[in-house]
Design a protein around this motif. Structure first.
Motif, PDB file in Angstrom:
ATOM      1  N   ARG A  78      22.021  -1.322   7.630  1.00  0.00           N
ATOM      2  CA  ARG A  78      22.635  -0.697   6.452  1.00  0.00           C
ATOM      3  C   ARG A  78      22.797   0.809   6.600  1.00  0.00           C
ATOM      4  N   THR A  79      21.889   1.441   7.350  1.00  0.00           N
ATOM      5  CA  THR A  79      21.826   2.908   7.345  1.00  0.00           C
ATOM      6  C   THR A  79      22.158   3.544   8.694  1.00  0.00           C
ATOM      7  N   GLY A  80      22.114   2.776   9.758  1.00  0.00           N
ATOM      8  CA  GLY A  80      22.334   3.352  11.094  1.00  0.00           C
ATOM      9  C   GLY A  80      21.103   4.050  11.653  1.00  0.00           C
ATOM     10  N   ALA A  81      20.038   4.106  10.863  1.00  0.00           N
ATOM     11  CA  ALA A  81      18.769   4.690  11.345  1.00  0.00           C
ATOM     12  C   ALA A  81      17.905   3.578  11.948  1.00  0.00           C
ATOM     13  N   ASN A  82      16.839   3.963  12.658  1.00  0.00           N
ATOM     14  CA  ASN A  82      15.873   2.971  13.138  1.00  0.00           C
ATOM     15  C   ASN A  82      14.737   2.919  12.127  1.00  0.00           C
ATOM     16  N   VAL A  83      14.724   1.864  11.334  1.00  0.00           N
ATOM     17  CA  VAL A  83      13.828   1.835  10.183  1.00  0.00           C
ATOM     18  C   VAL A  83      12.640   0.902  10.441  1.00  0.00           C
ATOM     19  N   TYR A  84      11.460   1.410  10.148  1.00  0.00           N
ATOM     20  CA  TYR A  84      10.223   0.641  10.258  1.00  0.00           C
ATOM     21  C   TYR A  84       9.511   0.654   8.914  1.00  0.00           C
ATOM     22  N   ILE A  85       8.845  -0.456   8.635  1.00  0.00           N
ATOM     23  CA  ILE A  85       8.049  -0.559   7.403  1.00  0.00           C
ATOM     24  C   ILE A  85       6.566  -0.565   7.770  1.00  0.00           C
ATOM     25  N   LYS A  86       5.802   0.368   7.204  1.00  0.00           N
ATOM     26  CA  LYS A  86       4.336   0.346   7.352  1.00  0.00           C
ATOM     27  C   LYS A  86       3.803  -0.487   6.192  1.00  0.00           C
ATOM     28  N   PHE A  87       3.338  -1.686   6.520  1.00  0.00           N
ATOM     29  CA  PHE A  87       3.070  -2.721   5.514  1.00  0.00           C
ATOM     30  C   PHE A  87       1.617  -2.631   5.053  1.00  0.00           C
ATOM     31  N   GLU A  88       1.367  -1.784   4.076  1.00  0.00           N
ATOM     32  CA  GLU A  88       0.004  -1.522   3.620  1.00  0.00           C
ATOM     33  C   GLU A  88      -0.553  -2.601   2.677  1.00  0.00           C
ATOM     34  N   GLY A  89       0.329  -3.517   2.254  1.00  0.00           N
ATOM     35  CA  GLY A  89      -0.150  -4.673   1.490  1.00  0.00           C
ATOM     36  C   GLY A  89      -1.060  -5.561   2.323  1.00  0.00           C
ATOM     37  N   MET A  90      -1.082  -5.340   3.639  1.00  0.00           N
ATOM     38  CA  MET A  90      -1.919  -6.149   4.530  1.00  0.00           C
ATOM     39  C   MET A  90      -3.377  -5.685   4.576  1.00  0.00           C
ATOM     40  N   ASN A  91      -3.713  -4.695   3.797  1.00  0.00           N
ATOM     41  CA  ASN A  91      -5.122  -4.271   3.713  1.00  0.00           C
ATOM     42  C   ASN A  91      -5.957  -5.292   2.925  1.00  0.00           C
ATOM     43  N   PRO A  92      -7.301  -5.234   3.059  1.00  0.00           N
ATOM     44  CA  PRO A  92      -8.154  -6.281   2.458  1.00  0.00           C
ATOM     45  C   PRO A  92      -7.932  -6.523   0.965  1.00  0.00           C
ATOM     46  N   THR A  93      -7.738  -5.484   0.170  1.00  0.00           N
ATOM     47  CA  THR A  93      -7.493  -5.746  -1.254  1.00  0.00           C
ATOM     48  C   THR A  93      -6.008  -5.648  -1.587  1.00  0.00           C
ATOM     49  N   GLY A  94      -5.183  -5.560  -0.548  1.00  0.00           N
ATOM     50  CA  GLY A  94      -3.737  -5.632  -0.761  1.00  0.00           C
ATOM     51  C   GLY A  94      -3.052  -4.316  -1.036  1.00  0.00           C
ATOM     52  N   SER A  95      -3.732  -3.196  -0.782  1.00  0.00           N
ATOM     53  CA  SER A  95      -3.047  -1.906  -0.908  1.00  0.00           C
ATOM     54  C   SER A  95      -3.668  -0.868   0.023  1.00  0.00           C
ATOM     55  N   PHE A  96      -2.930   0.242   0.183  1.00  0.00           N
ATOM     56  CA  PHE A  96      -3.368   1.352   1.049  1.00  0.00           C
ATOM     57  C   PHE A  96      -4.650   2.008   0.568  1.00  0.00           C
ATOM     58  N   LYS A  97      -5.033   1.736  -0.668  1.00  0.00           N
ATOM     59  CA  LYS A  97      -6.212   2.411  -1.230  1.00  0.00           C
ATOM     60  C   LYS A  97      -7.472   2.133  -0.415  1.00  0.00           C
ATOM     61  N   ASP A  98      -7.498   1.002   0.285  1.00  0.00           N
ATOM     62  CA  ASP A  98      -8.703   0.614   1.028  1.00  0.00           C
ATOM     63  C   ASP A  98      -9.066   1.618   2.121  1.00  0.00           C
ATOM     64  N   ARG A  99      -8.050   2.274   2.694  1.00  0.00           N
ATOM     65  CA  ARG A  99      -8.323   3.274   3.748  1.00  0.00           C
ATOM     66  C   ARG A  99      -9.173   4.428   3.210  1.00  0.00           C
ATOM     67  N   GLY A 100      -8.830   4.854   1.989  1.00  0.00           N
ATOM     68  CA  GLY A 100      -9.568   5.963   1.393  1.00  0.00           C
ATOM     69  C   GLY A 100     -10.884   5.492   0.795  1.00  0.00           C
ATOM     70  N   MET A 101     -10.884   4.224   0.347  1.00  0.00           N
ATOM     71  CA  MET A 101     -12.078   3.731  -0.349  1.00  0.00           C
ATOM     72  C   MET A 101     -13.222   3.470   0.632  1.00  0.00           C
ATOM     73  N   THR A 102     -12.929   2.992   1.838  1.00  0.00           N
ATOM     74  CA  THR A 102     -14.005   2.794   2.817  1.00  0.00           C
ATOM     75  C   THR A 102     -14.722   4.126   3.070  1.00  0.00           C
ATOM     76  N   MET A 103     -13.922   5.185   3.121  1.00  0.00           N
ATOM     77  CA  MET A 103     -14.484   6.522   3.369  1.00  0.00           C
ATOM     78  C   MET A 103     -15.265   7.009   2.137  1.00  0.00           C
ATOM     79  N   ALA A 104     -14.638   6.900   0.960  1.00  0.00           N
ATOM     80  CA  ALA A 104     -15.259   7.442  -0.252  1.00  0.00           C
ATOM     81  C   ALA A 104     -16.543   6.693  -0.606  1.00  0.00           C
ATOM     82  N   ILE A 105     -16.541   5.374  -0.459  1.00  0.00           N
ATOM     83  CA  ILE A 105     -17.752   4.607  -0.815  1.00  0.00           C
ATOM     84  C   ILE A 105     -18.838   4.833   0.249  1.00  0.00           C
ATOM     85  N   SER A 106     -18.437   4.904   1.511  1.00  0.00           N
ATOM     86  CA  SER A 106     -19.438   5.164   2.557  1.00  0.00           C
ATOM     87  C   SER A 106     -20.134   6.507   2.314  1.00  0.00           C
TER      88      SER A 106
END
Ligand code: F0G
Length: 373
Positions: free
Chosen positions: A56-84
């Motif tokens: 559609r755009t002529g660009a090389n488009v990639y999706i970083k699929f953060e729904g694949m984290n354990p609770t289903g969102s990117f928040k887990d990356r920050g939460m492992t750090m914050a809770i630790s």
């Protein structure tokens, strides 16, 4: 407790299981031998090429699929750090305000660590999947008769005056955990992309990615910073408008935020990366949501589709040249808020076809011709 987590036996075969962002990036995060690592295996999410969007755009488009984290969102990356870090500092309870995903993540990581999570959410304004997660993971869930911004004020107030540790993204551990997503993109692409597009609510994740990319440039691993493009819903676009929005309104409930906590940091990141903030209507968010599920095969919650809507808009505006490498972070899984898939573009309910137990009838519905015998 995290400390007693058993290791997975290898039987002499090298283990290839991703170990979560604190183990994977231990040398690049503020953790020591004394930090108990509370992990559910977050991070290591796929960077998926999206030919339908590239065409559609002529660009090389990639999706970083953060729904694949354990609770289903990117928040887990920050939460492992914050809770630790909270556990390292002796916290017995954490608190956060949330539009849903932070509460689900805080609840899961806190219970894994054996501590309590109290979560403040705007009453009736968070998706059912996220509410269910927080309850399932034993959080003290409190619905506040106000909006997200009210909840964040309360969480700050409570953490300042009571023995509860704040795990919203104003906690720097959160941003530092989240920046690992940029490391992963660079590992796959072997450089930074030309553009990185993502949704903006509190602007914590926008800040986190730009920090991650800046570190990679300083380490000499990449040759450039990506231009960071952040998108807010049109009815909830304080950064775009340049002033707080008192009653933010959008179907993208995750980013219904009128006074972003990381506003100043995000403006600095925009400046540093030649970035951009834009507003997208709910109609275009839902169109992008359908496009992602129907043509790319990735199911996200509405807020997460806004970067795709932003790509189409910026591409049409001539800002994204053909051949540019574009990464779009989709932040949360579609199963958290699935109702939007059951509506047509016109807002009608989708009605699946009902048939009797009859193969010929089904073949008729599917337009199949009987194979010659
Ligand atoms: N996408 C999703 C799915 C989110 O849940 C959020 C934020 C964002 C994007 C925006 O990220 O705030 O770092 O700019 N959700 C928070 C929450 C506010 O409470 O779950 P941001």
């Amino acid at each position: 407790m995290a400390d007693s987590t058993p290791s997975i036996p290898s039987r002499g075969i090298p283990s290839r299981q991703w170990r979560g962002v604190l183990h994977e990036y231990a040398d690049r995060l503020d953790i020591t031998e004394a930090t108990p690592i509370v992990t559910l295996g977050e991070g290591g999410t796929p960077l998926v090429p999206a030919p339908a969007l590239s065409a559609r755009t002529g660009a090389n488009v990639y999706i970083k699929f953060e729904g694949m984290n354990p609770t289903g969102s990117f928040k887990d990356r920050g939460m492992t750090m914050a809770i630790s870090k909270a556990v390292e500092h002796g916290a017995k309870a954490v608190i956060c305000a949330s539009t849903g995903n932070t509460s689900a993540s805080a609840a899961a990581y806190a219970t894994h660590a054996g501590i309590t999570a109290a979560v403040l959410v705007p009453e009736g304004k968070i998706a059912m999947g996220k509410l269910s997660q927080a309850i399932a993971h034993n959080a003290e869930l409190i619905q506040v008769q106000g909006n997200f911004d009210d909840c964040l004020d309360l969480a700050r107030d409570l953490s300042a005056n009571y023995p509860v540790h704040l795990v919203n993204s104003v906690n720097p551990d959160r941003i530092n955990g989240q920046k690992t997503a940029a490391y992963e993109v660079v590992e796959v692409l072997q450089d930074a992309p030309d553009f990185h597009l993502l949704p903006v609510g509190n602007a914590g994740n926008y800040t986190a990615y730009s920090r991650g990319y800046t570190e990679e440039l300083e380490r000499g691993v990449t040759t450039k910073l990506p231009r960071m493009f952040g998108f807010q819903a049109a009815g909830s676009a304080p950064i775009v408008l340049g002033h707080p929005v008192k009653n933010p309104d959008t179907i993208a409930s995750a980013i219904r935020i009128g006074n972003p906590a990381s506003w100043e940091l995000a403006l600095a990141a925009r400046e540093a990366t030649d970035g951009y903030f834009g507003a997208i209507t709910d109609e275009h968010i839902l169109a992008a949501h359908r496009l992602l599920s129907a043509e790319v095969g990735i199911f996200v919650e509405p807020a997460s589709a806004i970067g795709v809507a932003g790509l189409l808009e910026r591409s049409e505006a001539g800002v994204i040249p053909a051949g540019a490498t574009v990464v779009i972070t989709v932040t949360g899984h579609g199963l958290k808020d699935p109702q939007w898939a059951l509506r047509t573009a016109d807002g009608d309910d989708v009605k699946p076809t009902v048939v009797s137990v009859d193969a010929a009838e089904i073949a008729g519905v599917l337009g199949l011709q009987k194979a010659a015998s």
